[in-house]
Design an enzyme around this catalytic site. Structure first.
Site, PDB file in Angstrom:
ATOM      1  N   CYS A 164      31.537  -9.183  16.418  1.00  0.00           N
ATOM      2  CA  CYS A 164      30.072  -9.299  16.437  1.00  0.00           C
ATOM      3  C   CYS A 164      29.433  -7.954  16.761  1.00  0.00           C
ATOM      4  CB  CYS A 164      29.649 -10.334  17.467  1.00  0.00           C
ATOM      5  SG  CYS A 164      30.363  -9.992  19.076  1.00  0.00           S
TER       6      CYS A 164
ATOM      7  N   GLU B 234      27.278 -12.785  29.174  1.00  0.00           N
ATOM      8  CA  GLU B 234      28.622 -13.103  29.662  1.00  0.00           C
ATOM      9  C   GLU B 234      29.192 -11.857  30.316  1.00  0.00           C
ATOM     10  OE1 GLU B 234      30.685 -14.741  26.196  1.00  0.00           O
ATOM     11  OE2 GLU B 234      30.340 -16.730  27.021  1.00  0.00           O
TER      12      GLU B 234
ATOM     13  N   ASN C 136      37.830 -14.707  16.255  1.00  0.00           N
ATOM     14  CA  ASN C 136      38.074 -13.263  16.133  1.00  0.00           C
ATOM     15  C   ASN C 136      38.682 -12.627  17.384  1.00  0.00           C
ATOM     16  OD1 ASN C 136      35.623 -13.561  17.424  1.00  0.00           O
ATOM     17  ND2 ASN C 136      34.602 -11.896  16.328  1.00  0.00           N
TER      18      ASN C 136
ATOM     19  N   GLU D  97      26.204 -16.791  22.370  1.00  0.00           N
ATOM     20  CA  GLU D  97      26.619 -15.445  21.953  1.00  0.00           C
ATOM     21  C   GLU D  97      26.782 -15.501  20.442  1.00  0.00           C
ATOM     22  OE1 GLU D  97      26.766 -12.828  23.724  1.00  0.00           O
ATOM     23  OE2 GLU D  97      26.756 -13.602  25.761  1.00  0.00           O
TER      24      GLU D  97
HETATM   25  P1  NAP Z   1      31.326 -20.099  13.449  1.00  0.00           P
HETATM   26  O1  NAP Z   1      31.605 -20.555  12.072  1.00  0.00           O
HETATM   27  O2  NAP Z   1      29.946 -20.214  13.964  1.00  0.00           O
HETATM   28  O3  NAP Z   1      32.339 -20.896  14.378  1.00  0.00           O
HETATM   29  C1  NAP Z   1      32.417 -20.662  15.759  1.00  0.00           C
HETATM   30  C2  NAP Z   1      32.970 -21.888  16.436  1.00  0.00           C
HETATM   31  O4  NAP Z   1      32.014 -22.944  16.288  1.00  0.00           O
HETATM   32  C3  NAP Z   1      34.280 -22.399  15.827  1.00  0.00           C
HETATM   33  O5  NAP Z   1      35.073 -22.920  16.846  1.00  0.00           O
HETATM   34  C4  NAP Z   1      33.783 -23.497  14.898  1.00  0.00           C
HETATM   35  O6  NAP Z   1      34.739 -24.451  14.554  1.00  0.00           O
HETATM   36  C5  NAP Z   1      32.662 -24.087  15.744  1.00  0.00           C
HETATM   37  N1  NAP Z   1      31.711 -24.901  15.002  1.00  0.00           N
HETATM   38  C6  NAP Z   1      31.264 -24.750  13.742  1.00  0.00           C
HETATM   39  N2  NAP Z   1      30.402 -25.740  13.428  1.00  0.00           N
HETATM   40  C7  NAP Z   1      30.308 -26.535  14.513  1.00  0.00           C
HETATM   41  C8  NAP Z   1      29.576 -27.719  14.812  1.00  0.00           C
HETATM   42  N3  NAP Z   1      28.787 -28.300  13.927  1.00  0.00           N
HETATM   43  N4  NAP Z   1      29.721 -28.263  16.038  1.00  0.00           N
HETATM   44  C9  NAP Z   1      30.530 -27.701  16.951  1.00  0.00           C
HETATM   45  N5  NAP Z   1      31.253 -26.577  16.726  1.00  0.00           N
HETATM   46  C10 NAP Z   1      31.131 -26.001  15.517  1.00  0.00           C
HETATM   47  O7  NAP Z   1      31.741 -18.580  13.650  1.00  0.00           O
HETATM   48  P2  NAP Z   1      33.117 -17.886  13.275  1.00  0.00           P
HETATM   49  O8  NAP Z   1      33.112 -17.602  11.822  1.00  0.00           O
HETATM   50  O9  NAP Z   1      34.265 -18.618  13.848  1.00  0.00           O
HETATM   51  O10 NAP Z   1      32.992 -16.534  14.115  1.00  0.00           O
HETATM   52  C11 NAP Z   1      32.311 -15.446  13.649  1.00  0.00           C
HETATM   53  C12 NAP Z   1      30.905 -15.402  14.229  1.00  0.00           C
HETATM   54  O11 NAP Z   1      30.972 -15.354  15.650  1.00  0.00           O
HETATM   55  C13 NAP Z   1      30.166 -14.153  13.820  1.00  0.00           C
HETATM   56  O12 NAP Z   1      28.844 -14.468  13.496  1.00  0.00           O
HETATM   57  C14 NAP Z   1      30.225 -13.286  15.074  1.00  0.00           C
HETATM   58  O13 NAP Z   1      29.203 -12.338  15.146  1.00  0.00           O
HETATM   59  C15 NAP Z   1      30.134 -14.314  16.128  1.00  0.00           C
HETATM   60  N6  NAP Z   1      30.637 -13.768  17.397  1.00  0.00           N
HETATM   61  C16 NAP Z   1      29.738 -13.467  18.368  1.00  0.00           C
HETATM   62  C17 NAP Z   1      30.177 -12.922  19.553  1.00  0.00           C
HETATM   63  C18 NAP Z   1      29.200 -12.589  20.641  1.00  0.00           C
HETATM   64  O14 NAP Z   1      29.650 -12.433  21.774  1.00  0.00           O
HETATM   65  N7  NAP Z   1      27.921 -12.462  20.373  1.00  0.00           N
HETATM   66  C19 NAP Z   1      31.544 -12.705  19.770  1.00  0.00           C
HETATM   67  C20 NAP Z   1      32.434 -13.017  18.749  1.00  0.00           C
HETATM   68  C21 NAP Z   1      31.963 -13.562  17.564  1.00  0.00           C
HETATM   69  P3  NAP Z   1      35.026 -24.721  12.973  1.00  0.00           P
HETATM   70  O15 NAP Z   1      35.541 -23.437  12.440  1.00  0.00           O
HETATM   71  O16 NAP Z   1      36.004 -25.830  12.946  1.00  0.00           O
HETATM   72  O17 NAP Z   1      33.754 -25.105  12.299  1.00  0.00           O
END
Ligand code: NAP
Length: 479
Positions: free
Chosen positions: A285, A459, A152, A251
């Site tokens: 997020c 962070e 994102n 995060e």
């Molecule tokens: P996600 O599905 O959890 O994926 C995040 C990252 O993790 C991607 O690079 C993903 O790659 C990787 N990943 C997934 N499964 C994995 C595994 N088993 N081993 C290692 N890496 C793995 O989240 P998203 O849909 O991309 O992002 C949205 C989420 O991020 C939301 O929940 C949002 O709230 C959160 N977010 C939090 C913050 C914060 O600072 N708190 C900031 C931005 C976003 P793949 O897609 O290839 O699985």
């Protein structure tokens, strides 16, 4: 696009995946394939790990001033290339160009901030209470890190981790999200140009995240995981880190309450709502997920918000005048549409939007729902789209209890003109950050992070570098 790297970045060299595999990068505004990038497997990950481990000792000994100056040069290069980076980001992620330019500036700022922090890593010391020993305290880099980022904020989520890791003297492997690998690869090229030594940063783009990351986390040579993503994946990675007792920063997701009291300035509250909801098309997020509005102002607030949301222009992010780009992919849009349908079935009134448009691209219109049933699925799911769900409340205790009634605790927003109430409610919210009469909290100089299932660690800010440092204590007899 032509000179954007598409290979893996390992040991300072651009290389194909060992088995030659590639993965497609789509434009969410058209659904068309933009290009292909290397699709790393476990063997490539091992090479990246070897490069990071080999570079660690010399990098840790590099003068803090030298590390600082690399970050500073990279900060300047990012700003010089704002337009190119913004176009790249918009093409792979969808956000409008104006927002992409804003993210480039935000991302660069992490490098400037941590270039300043690199030379302020402190230690300590003194005579221990028994008078027999001295204590010498120094701070050392935690070691090779794995950094995993979401799609994102393709550039800023990278610089928020890479900046402090470089400043602290850690080497690293970055695994960006497969939807948005191009911004990370462009960033690696900039860091190389800024003088980052080979092996300090390695980038593996992959569609096989689990296969690539799990051996690294269980192997014992990676000493730190910094992850930004969903709570479900974060939980899984925490378990994988347990074996080798890998230090973690997490995060994770949010479910932000946005509270409007009866004494709020409604213009300020609606401006705040537009920011807290619509930054990044709601794919943040920090996005306000649950709007709690006092009964005496709920109708007026809903009317004004619907008017503002309805006036936004939806379209491809590269087109002039567009406010709202496409969502990241078809699955992301389908989830938003399902959440809206569920809320409407349970009696929510659609004030504006709410219909998935025909045609190519993953567009969804800005939507305001009023009278949302608290049992609706979007109350305990991150909407991750341009949908504002409004609920009504009557008193302060009730709204604090309802706002806290969630496993997440990243951020909350409070709108009131009463100073005592503003402080009292902010302090009672179970969140890591509060926007008080503002819809934006993110700033590289402030500690970003959540409590409860929104994460571990912070962070940015003065504490951001601590996540990448360990203390070492030397006991020295007084003789
Ligand atoms: P996600 O599905 O959890 O994926 C995040 C990252 O993790 C991607 O690079 C993903 O790659 C990787 N990943 C997934 N499964 C994995 C595994 N088993 N081993 C290692 N890496 C793995 O989240 P998203 O849909 O991309 O992002 C949205 C989420 O991020 C939301 O929940 C949002 O709230 C959160 N977010 C939090 C913050 C914060 O600072 N708190 C900031 C931005 C976003 P793949 O897609 O290839 O699985």
């Amino acid at each position: 696009m032509t000179d954007t790297p598409t290979q893996l970045f390992i040991g300072g060299a651009w290389v194909d995946a060992e088995d030659g595999a590639t993965l497609p990068v789509d434009d969410p505004a058209t659904g068309e394939v933009l290009c292909h990038v290397a699709d790393a497997g476990p063997k490539d990950a091992r090479l990246a790990e070897e490069a990071a481990v080999a570079a660690q000792e010399a990098w840790a000994r590099t003068a803090p001033r030298a590390r600082s100056e690399i970050l500073r040069r990279a900060y300047e290069l990012i700003l010089e290339r704002t337009d190119d980076l913004a176009h790249l980001m918009t093409s792979e992620m969808g956000k409008p160009l104006a927002e992409a330019r804003g993210e480039v500036a935000y991302a660069a700022e992490f490098f400037r901030w941590f270039s300043e922090e690199a030379v302020r890593i402190d230690g300590g010391g003194g005579i221990l209470p028994d008078g027999r020993n001295r204590m010498l305290l120094s701070r050392r880099p935690v070691g090779p890190c794995l950094l995993i980022t979401p799609w994102n904020f393709p550039l800023a989520m990278g610089t928020r981790k890479i900046g402090p890791a470089i400043a602290a003297g850690c080497t690293m492997i970055l695994k960006p999200a497969p939807q948005t690998p191009l911004s990370s690869l462009a960033l690696a090229a900039i860091l190389k140009e800024a003088g980052l030594p080979d092996g300090v940063l390695n980038v593996v783009t992959t569609s096989r995240a689990g296969e690539v990351c799990e051996p690294l986390l269980r192997g014992g040579r990676i000493r730190k995981l910094s992850f930004t993503g969903s709570t479900n994946v974060g939980r899984l990675l925490l378990a994988q880190c347990a074996d080798a007792v890998v230090r973690t920063s997490m995060e994770l997701g949010g479910n932000a309450p946005f509270i409007v009291f009866d004494d709020a300035d409604l213009d300020t509250a609606v401006d705040g709502a537009m920011l807290a909801k619509m930054r990044n098309m709601g794919e943040a997020c920090t996005a306000a997920n649950r709007f709690f509005v006092h009964r005496s102002v709920v109708e007026e607030f809903g009317r004004r918000l619907a008017e503002r949301m309805g006036a936004l222009v939806v379209g491809p992010g590269t087109r002039d005048g567009v406010d709202v780009g496409p969502l990241i992919d078809a699955a992301g849009r389908a989830k938003v549409a399902e959440l809206v349908a569920d809320a409407v079935e349970r009696g929510a009134e659609v004030l504006v939007g709410g219909r998935t448009p025909e045609g190519p691209g993953c567009f969804y219109p800005p939507t305001v729902l009023a009278d949302v049933d608290p049992d609706s699925r979007l109350m305990d799911t991150e909407i991750f789209g341009p949908v504002a769900a409004i609920l009504t409340f009557d008193d302060e205790d009730e709204v604090v209890r309802r706002a806290n009634d969630t496993p997440w605790g990243l951020v909350g927003y409070v709108f009131t003109e009463g100073l005592d109430r503003a402080l009292r409610v902010s302090e009672r919210l179970e969140v890591g950050m509060v926007g008080l009469n503002t819809g934006l909290v993110s700033n590289p100089a402030a500690p970003f992070g959540g409590v409860k299932q929104s994460g571990l660690g912070r962070e940015g800010g003065r504490v951001g570098i601590d996540e990448f440092l360990e203390y070492q204590y030397l006991a020295v007899p007084v003789r």
